[in-house]
Design a protein around this motif. Structure first.
Motif, PDB file in Angstrom:
ATOM      1  N   MET A   1       0.808  -1.220   0.000  1.00 58.92           N
ATOM      2  CA  MET A   1       0.000   0.000   0.000  1.00 58.92           C
ATOM      3  C   MET A   1       0.840   1.267   0.000  1.00 58.92           C
ATOM      4  SD  MET A   1      -2.933  -1.253   2.663  1.00 58.92           S
ATOM      5  CE  MET A   1      -3.854   0.269   2.744  1.00 58.92           C
ATOM      6  N   ARG A   2       2.158   1.125  -0.071  1.00 61.54           N
ATOM      7  CA  ARG A   2       2.975   2.315   0.111  1.00 61.54           C
ATOM      8  C   ARG A   2       2.812   3.360  -0.984  1.00 61.54           C
ATOM      9  NH1 ARG A   2       5.741  -1.642  -1.854  1.00 61.54           N
ATOM     10  NH2 ARG A   2       7.431  -1.377  -3.359  1.00 61.54           N
ATOM     11  N   GLU A   3       2.165   2.959  -2.053  1.00 59.83           N
ATOM     12  CA  GLU A   3       1.921   3.929  -3.123  1.00 59.83           C
ATOM     13  C   GLU A   3       0.946   5.027  -2.676  1.00 59.83           C
ATOM     14  OE1 GLU A   3       1.464   2.082  -7.083  1.00 59.83           O
ATOM     15  OE2 GLU A   3       0.042   3.714  -7.430  1.00 59.83           O
ATOM     16  N   ILE A   4       0.026   4.645  -1.806  1.00 55.02           N
ATOM     17  CA  ILE A   4      -0.940   5.663  -1.404  1.00 55.02           C
ATOM     18  C   ILE A   4      -0.797   6.184   0.026  1.00 55.02           C
ATOM     19  CG2 ILE A   4      -2.738   5.159  -3.086  1.00 55.02           C
ATOM     20  CD1 ILE A   4      -4.175   3.565  -0.902  1.00 55.02           C
ATOM     21  N   CYS A   5      -0.044   5.452   0.835  1.00 52.71           N
ATOM     22  CA  CYS A   5       0.177   5.992   2.179  1.00 52.71           C
ATOM     23  C   CYS A   5       1.363   5.313   2.850  1.00 52.71           C
ATOM     24  CB  CYS A   5      -1.080   5.829   3.044  1.00 52.71           C
ATOM     25  SG  CYS A   5      -1.427   4.149   3.524  1.00 52.71           S
ATOM     26  N   PRO A   6       1.953   5.953   3.871  1.00 52.10           N
ATOM     27  CA  PRO A   6       3.087   5.340   4.569  1.00 52.10           C
ATOM     28  C   PRO A   6       2.667   4.023   5.221  1.00 52.10           C
ATOM     29  CG  PRO A   6       2.780   7.629   5.247  1.00 52.10           C
ATOM     30  CD  PRO A   6       1.606   7.274   4.423  1.00 52.10           C
ATOM     31  N   LYS A   7       3.644   3.143   5.388  1.00 55.48           N
ATOM     32  CA  LYS A   7       3.374   1.811   5.915  1.00 55.48           C
ATOM     33  C   LYS A   7       2.706   1.838   7.291  1.00 55.48           C
ATOM     34  CE  LYS A   7       5.881  -2.505   6.191  1.00 55.48           C
ATOM     35  NZ  LYS A   7       7.107  -3.249   5.994  1.00 55.48           N
ATOM     36  N   TYR A   8       3.159   2.735   8.182  1.00 54.05           N
ATOM     37  CA  TYR A   8       2.608   2.715   9.539  1.00 54.05           C
ATOM     38  C   TYR A   8       1.158   3.194   9.561  1.00 54.05           C
ATOM     39  CZ  TYR A   8       3.479   7.776   9.921  1.00 54.05           C
ATOM     40  OH  TYR A   8       3.476   9.127   9.726  1.00 54.05           O
ATOM     41  N   VAL A   9       0.776   3.995   8.581  1.00 52.07           N
ATOM     42  CA  VAL A   9      -0.628   4.411   8.478  1.00 52.07           C
ATOM     43  C   VAL A   9      -1.466   3.234   7.980  1.00 52.07           C
ATOM     44  CG1 VAL A   9      -2.249   5.915   7.239  1.00 52.07           C
ATOM     45  CG2 VAL A   9      -0.110   6.849   8.110  1.00 52.07           C
ATOM     46  N   ALA A  10      -0.911   2.531   6.951  1.00 53.24           N
ATOM     47  CA  ALA A  10      -1.615   1.370   6.402  1.00 53.24           C
ATOM     48  C   ALA A  10      -1.859   0.328   7.482  1.00 53.24           C
ATOM     49  CB  ALA A  10      -0.817   0.775   5.246  1.00 53.24           C
ATOM     50  N   LYS A  11      -0.837   0.093   8.309  1.00 57.25           N
ATOM     51  CA  LYS A  11      -0.968  -0.907   9.378  1.00 57.25           C
ATOM     52  C   LYS A  11      -2.087  -0.534  10.346  1.00 57.25           C
ATOM     53  CE  LYS A  11       3.484  -3.136   9.777  1.00 57.25           C
ATOM     54  NZ  LYS A  11       4.718  -3.314  10.529  1.00 57.25           N
ATOM     55  N   GLN A  12      -2.127   0.726  10.747  1.00 50.24           N
ATOM     56  CA  GLN A  12      -3.185   1.160  11.678  1.00 50.24           C
ATOM     57  C   GLN A  12      -4.557   0.988  11.051  1.00 50.24           C
ATOM     58  OE1 GLN A  12      -2.537   4.876  14.079  1.00 50.24           O
ATOM     59  NE2 GLN A  12      -0.616   4.930  12.922  1.00 50.24           N
ATOM     60  N   PHE A  13      -4.649   1.317   9.771  1.00 51.29           N
ATOM     61  CA  PHE A  13      -5.942   1.195   9.088  1.00 51.29           C
ATOM     62  C   PHE A  13      -6.391  -0.260   9.021  1.00 51.29           C
ATOM     63  CE2 PHE A  13      -9.437   2.564   6.734  1.00 51.29           C
ATOM     64  CZ  PHE A  13      -9.634   1.740   5.654  1.00 51.29           C
ATOM     65  N   LEU A  14      -5.444  -1.140   8.676  1.00 49.74           N
ATOM     66  CA  LEU A  14      -5.773  -2.565   8.594  1.00 49.74           C
ATOM     67  C   LEU A  14      -6.285  -3.065   9.938  1.00 49.74           C
ATOM     68  CD1 LEU A  14      -2.803  -3.842   6.409  1.00 49.74           C
ATOM     69  CD2 LEU A  14      -5.223  -4.020   5.838  1.00 49.74           C
ATOM     70  N   GLU A  15      -5.663  -2.632  11.021  1.00 56.36           N
ATOM     71  CA  GLU A  15      -6.085  -3.077  12.348  1.00 56.36           C
ATOM     72  C   GLU A  15      -7.470  -2.546  12.712  1.00 56.36           C
ATOM     73  OE1 GLU A  15      -2.933  -2.108  15.032  1.00 56.36           O
ATOM     74  OE2 GLU A  15      -1.518  -3.461  14.016  1.00 56.36           O
ATOM     75  N   GLN A  16      -7.852  -1.448  12.078  1.00 52.27           N
ATOM     76  CA  GLN A  16      -9.177  -0.890  12.374  1.00 52.27           C
ATOM     77  C   GLN A  16     -10.287  -1.606  11.619  1.00 52.27           C
ATOM     78  OE1 GLN A  16      -8.996   3.225  11.383  1.00 52.27           O
ATOM     79  NE2 GLN A  16      -8.005   3.803  13.293  1.00 52.27           N
TER      80      GLN A  16
END
Lengths: 112, 380
Positions: free
Chosen positions: B228-243
Motif C-alpha cells: 500500500m505504500r503507493e498511497i500511504c506510509p506503511k505505519y498508516v496502512a498498518k493502523q488502518f488494517l487493524e481498524q
C-alpha cells in the motif's frame, strides 16, 4: 478549557459537621469573631447530642449522610489557570439539630 | 461512672441548670465550640460525592474537573461524568475541628472545638452524558489524506492530553469515541482519516488481496502495508488494517470485518444524497460491495432513516443533545418509529434504562398497527 484537579491532602484533618436549622446571628462583624465562644455541645447517656448556643438549646441526633461529603480547600496560584482543590477530609456523618430551639429562661430568684 | 470527671466546671453547671438539662443524663465529656482564628475560611467548599468516587479518589489520588470558562464545570472520572452545581441550604453548616484530638482536658472533661467555616451551600453532582461532538469538530479541521497530506500546514495538532483537557467527557467515553471515529496516530498526533481516502484504502486493499490471492480472513499485515505504500506510509496502512479487521493471535494477520466494509460502502452511497429509493439502494449496495462480504440493513441502524420506501443518511453527532429537540428532529423526518429504530438515536442521551423510558413517555405515545407497536409524537 481548563482541567482542575481535586487531590487528597497529605495529612487529612479531622472535621465534624454540625448542621443547625436557621442561621446564626453575629453581634459584631465577622472579622472580629475569632476567639469568641460559640457554644457547647453535650451528649446524653444514650448518645443524643445537645447543643447550647447563646440562649438556645438544641436537641439533635447523629445522622449518617446519604452521600458523603468531601471538604475541599481551594488553592489558587497565579490566577484561574492554576486553581486546584485539596481534600482535607471526608465526612460521612453529621450532627443534625433539626428541632426548633428551646430558649433558656432565667428565673429571677424569689424574694422571701 | 467516671469518678475522675465528676462534675462539670461551675460555669457549665450553671448553664445546664438554667437550661434545665438534667446533668446526670449527660456524658461527662463535653465540647466547647469556639470561633477559630482563621475564621472565616473562605477557601473551603463541600462537595457531595458517592462511594464510588471516594474509591476512585483513594485509588488514583485525584478527581478531575473539566470545563471551559463559559461551560458548566463537570467532574470526570475514568468512566463517568457529572455536572457540578451549587445547592444552597437554609440551614447553617458548621465545620468544627478538635484543637488537639488526642487530648481531653482531664480536669474538666472538655474538648475544645474550633469552628473556622460556617457554610450555607454545598456542591452537588448530577450524572450527565458526555459532550463528544467537539472531538469530531476538532478532527474535521484537518483530516488525513495520504501522501497528499500537508502535515506542516495543520494548524492544530491534537494529542490525547489535549482531548482530556478540552473535552468534558470521561476517559472511557473519549477512548470509545476515538475508536468509533477510527482515529489514527501520525507522528504522535491524532488524526482522522478523510472519508474518501478511506474508500480509496479499502478498494486498494480489496484489489491487493485479489492480486495476491490472499484470503480476506487471513491478510498478512506487513506485506499488505508494504503493497500500500503507493498511497500511504506503511505505519498508516498498518493502523488502518487493524481498524477494519480482527487481528490474529500472533498479531501478524487480520481477518477483514465484512460489516465494517459494507457499512462504509453504504455510507459512501448515501451521505451525499438527500435520500434514495430503498429498493434502488439495496441493488446498488449489493453491486458495490465485493461479493464475499454480506450486506445487512440492520447494521446500518444508527446511520439511516428508512421511511415510506426511501432510505436516507442521518448524522447522529449533528443531532441536538437536548432530548426534546432531538426527538422533534427525528419525528420531522419520519412520523412513526419502532422502539428498535428509536433506540440507537436516543440511548446515548440517557444514563439509564429508566431515564430512556421516561424520555419516551414524555415525548411520544404508543400506537398499535397490524400487531406492531409504534411510537408517534405526543402532540401533533
Amino acid at each position: 478549557m481548563v482541567q482542575i484537579l481535586i487531590q487528597q491532602a497529605e495529612n487529612s484533618t479531622e472535621l465534624i459537621l454540625i448542621e443547625l436549622q436557621g442561621a446564626l446571628e453575629y453581634a459584631a462583624d465577622k472579622q472580629s469573631l475569632s476567639g469568641e465562644r460559640l457554644g457547647f455541645l453535650f451528649f446524653t447517656q444514650n448518645e443524643m447530642p445537645v447543643c447550647v448556643i447563646g440562649q438556645h438549646i438544641l436537641d439533635g441526633k447523629m445522622v449518617e449522610l446519604d452521600k458523603p461529603l468531601l471538604v475541599m480547600r481551594k488553592r489558587q496560584v497565579d490566577g484561574i489557570n492554576n486553581t486546584s482543590y485539596q481534600v482535607e477530609c471526608t465526612i460521612k456523618r453529621k450532627l443534625l439539630f433539626h428541632k426548633r430551639s428551646k430558649p433558656i429562661v432565667h428565673y429571677a430568684p424569689k424574694k422571701c | 461512672m467516671n469518678d475522675e470527671i465528676k462534675h462539670f466546671p461551675e460555669n457549665v453547671q450553671k448553664l445546664l441548670t438554667d437550661a434545665r438539662i438534667p446533668i446526670e443524663q449527660l456524658k461527662p465529656i463535653y465540647y466547647e465550640l469556639t470561633i477559630g482564628e482563621h475564621f472565616p475560611d473562605d477557601s473551603i467548599r463541600l462537595l457531595e460525592v458517592n462511594n464510588s468516587l471516594i474509591e476512585e479518589l483513594d485509588k488514583s489520588k485525584k478527581l478531575v474537573i473539566r470545563g471551559a470558562h463559559d461551560d458548566s464545570a463537570t467532574l470526570c472520572t475514568s468512566d463517568q461524568i457529572f455536572e457540578i452545581k451549587s445547592a444552597e441550604t437554609s440551614n447553617t453548616l458548621l465545620l468544627a475541628s478538635p484543637l488537639d484530638s488526642s487530648s481531653v482536658n482531664k480536669e474538666n472533661g472538655c474538648i475544645a472545638l474550633t469552628v473556622n467555616s460556617i457554610l450555607h451551600s454545598k456542591l452537588e453532582l448530577t450524572q450527565c452524558v458526555s459532550k463528544l461532538i467537539r472531538i469530531r469538530q476538532l478532527f474535521e479541521e484537518n483530516p488525513y489524506r495520504g501522501h497528499f497530506d500537508d502535515e506542516e500546514n495543520s494548524t492544530r495538532k491534537i494529542t490525547m492530553e489535549n482531548l482530556r483537557n478540552d473535552i468534558q467527557a470521561s476517559d472511557q467515553a473519549i477512548d470509545a469515541y476515538l475508536k468509533k471515529l477510527n482515529v489514527i496516530t501520525i507522528n504522535g498526533h491524532l488524526r482522522l482519516l478523510d472519508f474518501d481516502f478511506r474508500t480509496k484504502l479499502i478498494e486498494y486493499i480489496i484489489s491487493i488481496i485479489s492480486i495476491q490471492d490472499w484470503s480476506k480472513d487471513n491478510i498478512p499485515i506487513d506485506k499488505c502495508a508494504t503493497e500500500m505504500r503507493e498511497i500511504c506510509p506503511k505505519y498508516v496502512a498498518k493502523q488502518f488494517l487493524e481498524q477494519i479487521g480482527t487481528i490474529s493471535n500472533d498479531g501478524n494477520s487480520i481477518a477483514l470485518n465484512g460489516n465494517t466494509i459494507s457499512t462504509h460502502y453504504a455510507l459512501d452511497l448515501l451521505r451525499n444524497l438527500e435520500k434514495m429509493k430503498l429498493s434502488e439502494f439495496m441493488t446498488c449496495w449489493r453491486e458495490c460491495v465485493p461479493a464475499e462480504f454480506p450486506i445487512d440493513l440492520e447494521k446500518l441502524k444508527e446511520f439511516v432513516i428508512i421511511s415510506e420506501g426511501t432510505i436516507s443518511y442521518i448524522d447522529i453527532d449533528n443531532l441536538s443533545e437536548k432530548p426534546n429537540e432531538r426527538i422533534k428532529t427525528l419525528f420531522s423526518r419520519k412520523n412513526t418509529w419502532t422502539l428498535s429504530e428509536l433506540e440507537p438515536f436516543l440511548s446515548s442521551l440517557t444514563t439509564s434504562n429508566a431515564e430512556f423510558n421516561s424520555l419516551l413517555a414524555m415525548h411520544t405515545r404508543c400506537i398499535m398497527k397490524d400487531g406492531q407497536k409504534y411510537y408517534v409524537p405526543k402532540y401533533n
